[in-house]
Each structure stands twice: as C-alpha cells, then as structure tokens.
Write an enzyme that holds these catalytic residues in place. Structure first.
Site, PDB file in Angstrom:
ATOM      1  N   ASP A  93       1.019  -1.159   0.019  1.00  0.00           N
ATOM      2  CA  ASP A  93       0.148   0.026  -0.064  1.00  0.00           C
ATOM      3  C   ASP A  93       0.705   1.376  -0.219  1.00  0.00           C
ATOM      4  OD1 ASP A  93      -2.250   1.279  -0.308  1.00  0.00           O
ATOM      5  OD2 ASP A  93      -2.903   1.241   2.033  1.00  0.00           O
ATOM      6  N   HIS A 142      -3.452  14.064   1.438  1.00  0.00           N
ATOM      7  CA  HIS A 142      -3.673  13.078   2.388  1.00  0.00           C
ATOM      8  C   HIS A 142      -2.488  12.945   3.390  1.00  0.00           C
ATOM      9  CE1 HIS A 142      -4.721   9.353   4.760  1.00  0.00           C
ATOM     10  NE2 HIS A 142      -3.650   8.926   4.447  1.00  0.00           N
ATOM     11  N   GLU A 154     -10.279   3.943   4.342  1.00  0.00           N
ATOM     12  CA  GLU A 154      -9.338   4.633   3.508  1.00  0.00           C
ATOM     13  C   GLU A 154      -9.820   4.370   2.177  1.00  0.00           C
ATOM     14  OE1 GLU A 154      -5.230   4.006   4.480  1.00  0.00           O
ATOM     15  OE2 GLU A 154      -5.331   5.479   6.133  1.00  0.00           O
ATOM     16  N   GLU A 177      -9.191   4.161  -1.676  1.00  0.00           N
ATOM     17  CA  GLU A 177      -8.121   4.020  -2.511  1.00  0.00           C
ATOM     18  C   GLU A 177      -8.589   3.383  -3.953  1.00  0.00           C
ATOM     19  OE1 GLU A 177      -4.714   2.427  -0.640  1.00  0.00           O
ATOM     20  OE2 GLU A 177      -5.325   2.961   1.580  1.00  0.00           O
ATOM     21  N   ASP A 197      -9.046   0.345   2.577  1.00  0.00           N
ATOM     22  CA  ASP A 197      -7.972   0.004   3.448  1.00  0.00           C
ATOM     23  C   ASP A 197      -8.492   0.407   4.970  1.00  0.00           C
ATOM     24  OD1 ASP A 197      -5.499  -0.506   4.756  1.00  0.00           O
ATOM     25  OD2 ASP A 197      -4.907   1.479   4.162  1.00  0.00           O
ATOM     26  N   ARG A 220      -7.232   3.640  13.973  1.00  0.00           N
ATOM     27  CA  ARG A 220      -6.316   4.362  14.249  1.00  0.00           C
ATOM     28  C   ARG A 220      -5.541   4.346  15.397  1.00  0.00           C
ATOM     29  NH1 ARG A 220      -5.447   5.599   8.978  1.00  0.00           N
ATOM     30  NH2 ARG A 220      -7.245   6.359   8.119  1.00  0.00           N
ATOM     31  N   GLN A 279      -2.912   1.743  15.255  1.00  0.00           N
ATOM     32  CA  GLN A 279      -1.938   2.167  14.554  1.00  0.00           C
ATOM     33  C   GLN A 279      -0.835   3.405  15.110  1.00  0.00           C
ATOM     34  OE1 GLN A 279      -3.477   4.370  11.015  1.00  0.00           O
ATOM     35  NE2 GLN A 279      -1.596   4.866   9.853  1.00  0.00           N
ATOM     36  N   TYR A 302       3.076   2.189  15.169  1.00  0.00           N
ATOM     37  CA  TYR A 302       3.610   2.537  13.833  1.00  0.00           C
ATOM     38  C   TYR A 302       5.029   2.851  14.031  1.00  0.00           C
ATOM     39  CZ  TYR A 302       3.735   7.573  13.468  1.00  0.00           C
ATOM     40  OH  TYR A 302       3.720   8.866  13.648  1.00  0.00           O
ATOM     41  N   LYS A 339      -3.854  -2.256  10.350  1.00  0.00           N
ATOM     42  CA  LYS A 339      -4.221  -2.427   9.148  1.00  0.00           C
ATOM     43  C   LYS A 339      -4.642  -3.753   8.565  1.00  0.00           C
ATOM     44  CE  LYS A 339      -3.070   2.154   7.558  1.00  0.00           C
ATOM     45  NZ  LYS A 339      -3.822   2.970   6.853  1.00  0.00           N
ATOM     46  N   THR A 386      -8.616  -5.656   4.251  1.00  0.00           N
ATOM     47  CA  THR A 386      -8.556  -4.710   3.079  1.00  0.00           C
ATOM     48  C   THR A 386      -9.861  -5.254   2.247  1.00  0.00           C
ATOM     49  OG1 THR A 386      -6.231  -4.485   3.424  1.00  0.00           O
ATOM     50  CG2 THR A 386      -7.168  -3.687   1.366  1.00  0.00           C
ATOM     51  N   THR A 392      -4.639   6.486   0.616  1.00  0.00           N
ATOM     52  CA  THR A 392      -5.877   7.359   0.685  1.00  0.00           C
ATOM     53  C   THR A 392      -5.973   8.540  -0.509  1.00  0.00           C
ATOM     54  OG1 THR A 392      -5.702   6.608   3.167  1.00  0.00           O
ATOM     55  CG2 THR A 392      -7.368   8.599   2.243  1.00  0.00           C
ATOM     56  N   GLU A 394      -9.237  12.437   8.561  1.00  0.00           N
ATOM     57  CA  GLU A 394      -9.246  13.868   8.143  1.00  0.00           C
ATOM     58  C   GLU A 394     -10.444  14.514   7.980  1.00  0.00           C
ATOM     59  OE1 GLU A 394      -7.221  11.615   4.663  1.00  0.00           O
ATOM     60  OE2 GLU A 394      -6.648  13.897   4.204  1.00  0.00           O
TER      61      GLU A 394
HETATM   62 CA    CA Z   1      -3.771   3.129   3.069  1.00  0.00          CA
END
Ligand code: CA
Length: 393
Positions: free
Chosen positions: A107, A114, A180, A182, A214, A218, A221, A225, A234, A238, A325, A339
């Site tokens: 990804d 974004h 997300e 995409e 996706d 949050r 993550q 991350y 994640k 998907t 995204t 967002e």
């Molecule tokens: Ca993504």
C-alpha cells in the site's frame, strides 16, 4: 438466443467490460464473467475458453497484454451479438467472489493532501511531509491473506492502544475504526528477481484497477507504527470491489500528474507516468459524506510499480498495490474519516447523528467512475463493507 440491451448512459457499456468472478444458484462453481449493463456474461461458456472456467482471473492475467487486447475485442463482439441461453445472468442473480488470487499486497501513500493532513495529525510538532516524500512513493507491505471482496463483513479488530495520557497500554476493540478510500492496481504479468519495470513498461504488466478500502484502526496504528510503519492497525481487513476495470478501459481517464518538483530520479520518469481522472464517493450508512478525486494524486501508478521493482524485487501475477488514501484539497474530498473529522474533533452529521469513527452496524460503500470515450462514463461498481462487533479478546 438473447441480446443485451445496453442503455447509452450505462456505466457498464462496451467501453468498460470489467472482469469478475461469479457463481449462480444453479452453478455454484466460481468462474470468470464480464459485466455488461446490469448483466453478467459467462466467459467460459460464451467464448468457450477454459482459461475463464477458473475461480480467479490469475490464469488469464498471466497470458499478457497481447492476449488481453485480443480477448477484449472478442468480448465486445460477443456481448453485442446474440448470446446463447445459459451465458447471461441478471446482476441480482449472481454471487460475486474475490476476482483475483492476491499475491503480494503493498500500500502506497501517493496523495499529497492526505499525507500532509495525516502528518499534521500524527506529528503536529514537525513538517507535515517527511523529507523523502517528494523523492519516492512511500509504501509498506500489507497482508494479502485478509484482502476480501466487497460485501464481506468487517470484524472490529482487537489490539493494543495507548492514548497520550494513558499510563500504560490497554487491550480491547479499537475505538477509532476508519476507512481509507483508494484505488488498487493489479499486476497481470510479473517480473523476475533482479529485473526492474520502467514506468513506460507499465501497460505490459498492469492488468487493471479496483476500488480498495484500507480499513484502519487509528488507535492501534498510532501506538504501533513507530518506527517501522503500519502493521496490525491495517492487516485485519482490506476490501476490494468485485469488478476489475481493465487498464484499456481507462485510456480516456488519463491526465498528467501534478507537477513533480523536485524532478524525480530518472527511474521514476517516463511518458507513461500519467495520473487518472477518477471520481470517488464515500457513503456512510447511505449518506454521501465525501467525494475524493483521484486526479491530484502526486505519484502515478506506473511510478509506484517502477519503485516497487527498482531494487530487483520480483513481482507476480495477482500482486496488488494500493494508491494510498485519495484526498483532495477540500474537507468534503477527504478519503478517511480521521481527516474528514479533524482527528475526531469535528464530527460530521450522518442521518442526523454526530459521528466521528465507525460504530458496529455501520455500512460504508465507496463507488468510483471515470470518463470514457465520447462523453460516456466508466463505472467501477462499489466496495461495500459492514462493521460487526469485535470477537471476545
Ligand atoms: Ca492506506
């Protein structure tokens, strides 16, 4: 014999002809079909070609671009002529399956809007774009075994999270489940280890595109991350749309990417490094909440594939790479709710309720369309998913 009536304004006219894998009540064996208007035509039966009597598009994709072009011409002839009984099914009478056997899944993070918005939310104290962002398409390896077809329920993931004021991490269902929006690009013909795919070789390798969601936790993550990137936040799911739009159907959607400054290194340059004028829409429980445009995406699909292979990494039939995204410059063009709601601080109204992240029972449907020849529109169908409660941890 029967003929399909294709309305002039259909998103699935003869300029589109997306491929999918379907089954019917009377024949539960998954096989390859093509969508025309509100019908599915069985290609194994219609063309008499066993490469379509398969539960995935992979054997056909592996045949390469010359075969893709010839087959597309044969399909156009097939679906505009008289079709034998038992080769045509109403879209409401079929069950769609995952169209490809997913090999590797990567990804990317190709939208400047974004990446800047997320940078401001995740690292408020520093520059929103990290120093590498305009030099290479940033990406991470995801989990191909949890790529699912549109319509599959999404189980709320469990995991560790730790808010800035929590003294220690806690375990439990995510409380910040997000989407997300995409596009996903599918490799039809791979490349050997040690071989790089230049941007201008893109059409020889990329078979087509799907809509991709996706799903992202949050809170999991944000805690996990640093420093190696997304993992369990994640990898639980998907979703991709059931119809793969062939690259050949997107020729009228090609647009230049935004100006790339600084100029990318030579391996990322080429005539085929175009962007795509594709318009997406996100529906949250039936209400349209955002309209992300693909056209402003900074890195092109051909550049993402070139970058993937420039170190000599091999690619395979069925490799899937997500664009990242898709967000435009406006608030109602954001492809993720983190967002859209400014990190949960500014809720949006969905069917009269103030909402930030996803609740159990919520359904998300992402659709996409692109310009086709002569003012026609090309449809991608949809990627849909409903959130169901977490399993007991
Ligand atoms: Ca993504």
């Amino acid at each position: 014999m029967t003929r399909i009536d294709i309305p002039a304004d259909s998103l699935f006219g003869v300029e589109n002809l997306p491929y999918g894998v379907f089954a019917t009540r009377d024949n539960t064996l998954p096989r390859v079909g093509v969508r025309v208007a509100d019908y599915v035509v069985d290609l194994a039966a219609g063309l008499g070609d066993d490469v379509f009597a398969q539960p995935s598009l992979n054997p056909f994709m592996a045949q390469g671009a010359t075969s893709w072009d010839k087959t597309r011409a044969r399909i156009r002839e097939l679906v505009t002529g008289d079709l034998a009984e038992g080769t045509v099914f109403a879209i409401g009478d079929v069950t769609m399956h995952l169209p490809i056997e997913v090999a590797d899944y990567v990804d990317f993070y190709a939208s400047e809007h974004h990446a800047s918005n997320l940078g401001r939310l995740f690292r408020p104290e520093s520059d929103p774009l990290l120093p590498n962002w305009k030099h290479l398409p940033v990406g991470y390896h995801g989990r191909s075994s949890t790529v699912v077809v549109s319509g599959t329920d999404i189980i709320r993931p469990n995991g560790q999270r730790k808010g800035p004021n929590d003294p220690a991490p806690v375990f439990g269902p995510t409380v910040r489940l997000d989407v997300e929006a995409e596009l996903g690009f599918i490799v039809g013909v791979g490349s050997r280890m040690g071989e790089a795919i230049a941007p201008d070789e893109f059409a020889q390798h990329c078979f087509g595109a799907v809509i991709l969601n996706d799903w992202s936790a949050r809170d999991i993550q944000a805690w996990e991350y640093v420093p190696l990137g997304p993992n369990l936040g994640k990898s639980f799911a998907t979703s991709i749309s059931a119809w793969v739009v062939p690259l050949a159907a997107l020729e009228d959607a090609r647009v230049p990417t935004p100006v790339q400054d600084p100029e990318p290194l030579p391996y990322l340059r080429g005539e085929e490094a175009w962007g795509l004028d594709i318009q997406l829409e996100i529906e949250w429980n039936g209400q349209a909440v955002s309209h992300p445009p693909y056209a402003p995406m900074y890195w092109s699909p051909a550049q993402m594939l070139a970058h993937t292979t420039v170190n000599g990494a091999a690619t395979r039939t069925g490799d899937l790479f997500g664009s990242g995204t898709i967000s435009g410059p406006e608030r109602d063009q954001c492809g993720a709710f983190i967002e859209l709601t400014c990190g949960g601080k500014e809720p949006v109204t969905v069917n009269g309720e103030k909402r930030t992240f996803l609740e159990d029972g919520d359904e998300i449907i992402i659709t996409a369309t692109a310009p086709g020849p002569g003012g026609a529109r090309i449809g991608f169908g949809e990627v849909a998913g409903r959130v169901v409660p977490a399993r007991k941890g």
